[in-house]
Design a protein around this motif. Structure first.
Motif, PDB file in Angstrom:
ATOM      1  N   VAL A  30       0.841  -1.193   0.000  1.00 26.17           N
ATOM      2  CA  VAL A  30       0.000   0.000   0.000  1.00 26.17           C
ATOM      3  C   VAL A  30       0.875   1.241   0.000  1.00 26.17           C
ATOM      4  O   VAL A  30       1.834   1.332   0.777  1.00 26.17           O
ATOM      5  CB  VAL A  30      -0.933   0.009   1.236  1.00 26.17           C
ATOM      6  CG1 VAL A  30      -1.702   1.316   1.315  1.00 26.17           C
ATOM      7  CG2 VAL A  30      -1.876  -1.178   1.187  1.00 26.17           C
ATOM      8  N   ASP A 184       0.132  -2.015  -4.768  1.00 24.20           N
ATOM      9  CA  ASP A 184      -1.151  -2.482  -5.280  1.00 24.20           C
ATOM     10  C   ASP A 184      -2.216  -1.391  -5.164  1.00 24.20           C
ATOM     11  O   ASP A 184      -2.988  -1.162  -6.071  1.00 24.20           O
ATOM     12  CB  ASP A 184      -1.634  -3.706  -4.493  1.00 24.20           C
ATOM     13  CG  ASP A 184      -0.555  -4.753  -4.368  1.00 24.20           C
ATOM     14  OD1 ASP A 184       0.029  -5.106  -5.407  1.00 24.20           O
ATOM     15  OD2 ASP A 184      -0.285  -5.200  -3.239  1.00 24.20           O
ATOM     16  N   ARG A 185      -2.247  -0.769  -3.994  1.00 24.29           N
ATOM     17  CA  ARG A 185      -3.263   0.249  -3.741  1.00 24.29           C
ATOM     18  C   ARG A 185      -2.573   1.490  -3.188  1.00 24.29           C
ATOM     19  O   ARG A 185      -1.477   1.403  -2.627  1.00 24.29           O
ATOM     20  CB  ARG A 185      -4.288  -0.261  -2.726  1.00 24.29           C
ATOM     21  CG  ARG A 185      -5.489  -0.941  -3.394  1.00 24.29           C
ATOM     22  CD  ARG A 185      -6.605  -1.299  -2.436  1.00 24.29           C
ATOM     23  NE  ARG A 185      -6.133  -1.680  -1.124  1.00 24.29           N
ATOM     24  CZ  ARG A 185      -6.335  -0.934  -0.036  1.00 24.29           C
ATOM     25  NH1 ARG A 185      -6.990   0.205  -0.123  1.00 24.29           N
ATOM     26  NH2 ARG A 185      -5.898  -1.351   1.127  1.00 24.29           N
ATOM     27  N   GLU A 197      -8.340   7.577  -2.974  1.00 24.67           N
ATOM     28  CA  GLU A 197      -7.827   6.235  -2.722  1.00 24.67           C
ATOM     29  C   GLU A 197      -8.284   5.293  -3.821  1.00 24.67           C
ATOM     30  O   GLU A 197      -9.298   5.536  -4.467  1.00 24.67           O
ATOM     31  CB  GLU A 197      -8.264   5.726  -1.347  1.00 24.67           C
ATOM     32  CG  GLU A 197      -9.767   5.571  -1.183  1.00 24.67           C
ATOM     33  CD  GLU A 197     -10.117   4.981   0.177  1.00 24.67           C
ATOM     34  OE1 GLU A 197     -10.528   5.744   1.047  1.00 24.67           O
ATOM     35  OE2 GLU A 197      -9.961   3.749   0.339  1.00 24.67           O
ATOM     36  N   PRO A 199      -6.943   1.474  -6.392  1.00 25.20           N
ATOM     37  CA  PRO A 199      -5.849   0.651  -6.914  1.00 25.20           C
ATOM     38  C   PRO A 199      -4.875   1.530  -7.691  1.00 25.20           C
ATOM     39  O   PRO A 199      -5.286   2.489  -8.353  1.00 25.20           O
ATOM     40  CB  PRO A 199      -6.561  -0.322  -7.867  1.00 25.20           C
ATOM     41  CG  PRO A 199      -8.006  -0.271  -7.488  1.00 25.20           C
ATOM     42  CD  PRO A 199      -8.256   1.083  -6.934  1.00 25.20           C
ATOM     43  N   CYS A 200      -3.587   1.172  -7.600  1.00 28.14           N
ATOM     44  CA  CYS A 200      -2.552   2.008  -8.216  1.00 28.14           C
ATOM     45  C   CYS A 200      -2.744   2.152  -9.726  1.00 28.14           C
ATOM     46  O   CYS A 200      -2.536   3.216 -10.292  1.00 28.14           O
ATOM     47  CB  CYS A 200      -1.176   1.442  -7.928  1.00 28.14           C
ATOM     48  SG  CYS A 200      -0.702   1.687  -6.215  1.00 28.14           S
TER      49      CYS A 200
END
Lengths: 220, 284
Positions: A30, A184-185, A197, A199-200
């Motif tokens: 994260v 991932d996020r 916010e 997912p990347c």
């Protein structure tokens, strides 16, 4: 693994974190990005118990190790002593796996950590944190002051740690591109609040993120 | 020539007491950043504890060891009061230690009175070294100091606890991050300082009778020794102590005894000036 709910942290009169909520699942990577002074370091200092929250809740299942901003090695102590001190809580004495992970540190084990290059110090700082046998590793400004090649190498190491050991990673970064590529996020923290916010791979294309953190001119 | 050797040997021995006191200053300062003005009182109390225990029939050796441990206990108490479990600013802690040294002086006077005390040291015939005669106690003092300081250096380097104390001195923030409790380490440092001061007192009382108000002069000498290592380096404290001890004996022997303390103060002043100049140089 990590759950933060409604976290409020104040320095005297100034509110540094104003109702921050975030989570990281087991084995997840994260990212927490945002400008200087947004409260990123305050957040991670609160997670590791250096700061006390005024309100809200922090829940960590397992052990947290914290690689602080500016690396903060024990400059007058040897590399090996730095690693051994990382095992203060876990009582771990076996440093061999750290040298296996960062072979560059092996020949430097007797050197004073303060005399090493920035990249080597960052390896010491990460190695010291790993000696605590953490389930959750929080890294504050991995890339700060390091050459891009060195950063890439460290990022590869972290990706491997996460993949092989299922370690949860919380990466606090000003270099949003690096963070979004590795994780991932991601959460975007601005003046004490989470503003974005997701997912990347989605955030990489988010116009607001691209405008503020990726220089606006990123290829998709 | 034998007079010179005599002054030299006695100087080394007194220098060792300064080094022990100086190491106490260093042990406490590196971890807590507090200059502990009560350091001299630990030595005075160590001497008085040992005398009382011996006069109650405890055998030599045991009495001295217990006195050192008791001085460590006094150090721990001082730490508890001066550090207030981490809630007291460093400058306030420093003033508190000054107050504690005055209280210690008063308490010593109340309990033991104003008469100087002493007790026999290591027995046996005087040693003859290069024509100079030396009481065995001087040799004991030197040997014990060397052994203790070497042991301490090894302890700092090779044990978890010693390494943790060094870590607090090196980077307090990082020490907290790896889970080291700075308050406990501060108290441990004070206890260590108490034992080192107590040891100095226990070893020197047979040679120079101890008085209730001897702490200030001991503290000045110990502090001057510690300043040689910038208050953080124990080796500097040892070298400083020896230079100071030998210098004072030479001045007392070849010039006049009353100038002894003056020497310590002049050396201290010179060192402080030198350090200040050096710091200005590194800053510019």
């Amino acid at each position: 693994m990590l759950t933060v709910r409604g976290l409020v942290v104040r320095y005297r009169d100034a509110t540094a974190l104003d109702g921050v909520s975030l989570r990281a699942d087991r084995g997840e990577k994260v990212a927490l990005i945002g400008p200087n002074g947004a409260g990123k370091t305050t957040l991670v200092n609160t997670l590791s118990g250096i700061l006390r929250p005024a309100a809200g809740e922090v829940r960590i299942e397992g052990r947290l190790a914290h690689v602080p901003e500016g690396r903060q090695v024990f400059g007058t102590l040897s590399v090996e002593d730095n690693l051994l001190l990382g095992g203060w809580r876990s009582h771990r004495r076996d440093v061999a796996p750290i040298y296996a992970l960062f072979p560059a540190l092996g020949p430097l084990r007797r050197r004073r950590a303060g005399t090493l290059s920035g990249g080597e110090q960052q390896m010491v700082a990460i190695g010291r944190a790993l000696m605590a046998d953490p389930e959750l590793l929080a890294i504050d400004e991995l890339s700060l002051g390091l050459a891009p090649l060195v950063v890439q190498e460290l990022a590869d190491h972290l990706a491997r740690l996460s993949a092989e050991r299922g370690m949860t990673l919380l990466l606090i970064e000003q270099n949003a591109r690096l963070a979004l590529d590795l994780c991932d996020r991601a959460y975007v923290l601005e003046t004490g609040r989470i503003t974005i916010e997701g997912p990347c791979r989605e955030l990489r294309h988010d116009p607001a993120v691209r405008h503020a953190y990726l220089g606006g001119a990123v290829r998709a | 020539m034998s007079a010179f050797i005599d002054y030299l040997l006695v100087g080394i021995a007194t220098g060792c007491t300064f080094a022990l006191l100086g190491t106490g200053f260093v042990a406490i300062h590196r971890v807590t950043r507090v200059v502990n003005f009560a350091q001299g009182a630990f030595a005075v109390l160590g001497g008085f504890f040992a005398e009382t225990l011996l006069s109650h029939g405890l055998p030599h050796g045991l009495a001295e060891v217990l006195a050192v441990v008791a001085a460590g206990g006094v150090g721990l108490l001082c730490g508890l009061v001066a550090l207030g479990w981490g809630r007291v600013p460093v400058m306030a802690s420093l003033v508190i230690t000054l107050g504690l040294s005055i209280i210690a002086e008063a308490v010593t006077l109340l309990i033991w009175g104003g008469t100087p005390i002493s007790y026999p040291g290591l027995g046996g015939r005087d040693l003859v070294i290069l024509g100079a005669q030396l009481q065995p106690q001087y040799l004991l003092l030197i040997v014990v100091t060397v052994v203790v300081l070497a042991g301490l250096a090894a302890w700092f380097r090779w044990t978890n606890l010693g390494r943790a104390l060094t870590a607090c001195a090196s980077n307090p923030y990082a020490a907290r991050l790896v889970g080291i409790d700075l308050n406990r380490m501060g108290l441990l440092a004070f206890a260590l300082g108490g034992m080192l001061g107590g040891l100095a007192g226990v070893l020197m009382t047979p040679l120079i009778p101890m008085t209730y108000d001897g702490d200030v002069q001991l503290a000045i000498n110990g502090f001057a020794a510690a300043i040689c290592g910038g208050l953080v380096n124990p080796v500097g404290a040892l070298v400083g102590g020896l230079v100071l001890g030998i210098g004072e004996q030479m001045v007392a022997g070849y010039w006049q005894a009353s100038a002894e303390t003056g020497v310590a103060l002049v050396v201290l002043l010179g060192l402080l000036l030198w350090q200040a100049l050096r710091e200005r140089e590194t800053m510019s």
